[in-house]
Scaffold this motif. Structure first.
Motif, PDB file in Angstrom:
ATOM      1  N   THR A  71      51.074  12.863 -37.975  1.00 47.29           N
ATOM      2  CA  THR A  71      49.730  13.213 -37.729  1.00 47.29           C
ATOM      3  C   THR A  71      48.952  11.941 -37.458  1.00 47.29           C
ATOM      4  OG1 THR A  71      49.769  15.514 -38.405  1.00 47.29           O
ATOM      5  CG2 THR A  71      47.631  14.610 -38.146  1.00 47.29           C
ATOM      6  N   LEU A  72      49.281  11.173 -38.876  1.00 49.44           N
ATOM      7  CA  LEU A  72      48.428   9.935 -38.799  1.00 49.44           C
ATOM      8  C   LEU A  72      48.643   8.970 -37.707  1.00 49.44           C
ATOM      9  CD1 LEU A  72      46.481   8.392 -40.515  1.00 49.44           C
ATOM     10  CD2 LEU A  72      48.193   7.355 -41.692  1.00 49.44           C
ATOM     11  N   ILE A  79      46.188   7.498 -30.307  1.00 44.03           N
ATOM     12  CA  ILE A  79      45.238   7.959 -29.418  1.00 44.03           C
ATOM     13  C   ILE A  79      44.057   7.070 -29.710  1.00 44.03           C
ATOM     14  CG2 ILE A  79      43.748  10.114 -29.024  1.00 44.03           C
ATOM     15  CD1 ILE A  79      46.292  11.848 -29.838  1.00 44.03           C
ATOM     16  N   LEU A  80      43.506   6.902 -30.839  1.00 43.75           N
ATOM     17  CA  LEU A  80      42.290   5.985 -30.885  1.00 43.75           C
ATOM     18  C   LEU A  80      42.663   4.611 -30.305  1.00 43.75           C
ATOM     19  CD1 LEU A  80      41.091   6.892 -34.506  1.00 43.75           C
ATOM     20  CD2 LEU A  80      39.910   7.559 -32.309  1.00 43.75           C
ATOM     21  N   TRP A 111      49.730   9.680 -34.572  1.00 40.61           N
ATOM     22  CA  TRP A 111      49.301  10.271 -33.103  1.00 40.61           C
ATOM     23  C   TRP A 111      47.890  10.048 -33.319  1.00 40.61           C
ATOM     24  CZ3 TRP A 111      51.778  10.108 -29.048  1.00 40.61           C
ATOM     25  CH2 TRP A 111      53.072  10.431 -29.100  1.00 40.61           C
ATOM     26  N   ILE A 112      47.067  10.218 -34.269  1.00 43.51           N
ATOM     27  CA  ILE A 112      45.762  10.003 -34.551  1.00 43.51           C
ATOM     28  C   ILE A 112      45.443   8.521 -34.194  1.00 43.51           C
ATOM     29  CG2 ILE A 112      43.731   9.849 -35.856  1.00 43.51           C
ATOM     30  CD1 ILE A 112      44.693  12.276 -37.165  1.00 43.51           C
ATOM     31  N   ILE A 113      45.983   7.562 -35.029  1.00 43.05           N
ATOM     32  CA  ILE A 113      45.771   6.120 -34.707  1.00 43.05           C
ATOM     33  C   ILE A 113      45.928   5.728 -33.213  1.00 43.05           C
ATOM     34  CG2 ILE A 113      46.798   3.822 -35.497  1.00 43.05           C
ATOM     35  CD1 ILE A 113      46.875   5.087 -38.237  1.00 43.05           C
TER      36      ILE A 113
END
Length: 78
Positions: free
Chosen positions: A58-59, A65-66, A61-63
């Protein structure tokens, strides 16, 4: 021997080599034990490994996408 106000009672038997320690529980201790039980359940064993892998993915994919969104706006042609 300690006083009862401290919440811990220590007694030593003269005729045996065992010591007896008893603790009285308070609401703060119950909250700590509840948090401790949740931690033990979610962070150890097979479930703990699964939670760490999912958290890492999850971490990632968040990084990702950002970074993609930021790169898009920084390098956008005018």
């Amino acid at each position: 021997m300690q006083t009862q106000e401290s919440g811990v009672h220590y007694s030593r038997w003269d005729d045996s080599s065992r010591d007896e320690v008893s603790m009285t529980t308070t609401s703060r201790a119950e909250e700590a034990s509840c948090c401790s039980r949740i931690f033990q359940k979610l962070c150890t064993g097979k479930l703990g490994i699964v939670m760490k892998v999912l958290g890492g993915m999850t971490l990632f994919w968040i990084i990702f996408i950002l970074g993609y969104i930021t790169g898009y706006y920084v390098h956008k042609c005018k």
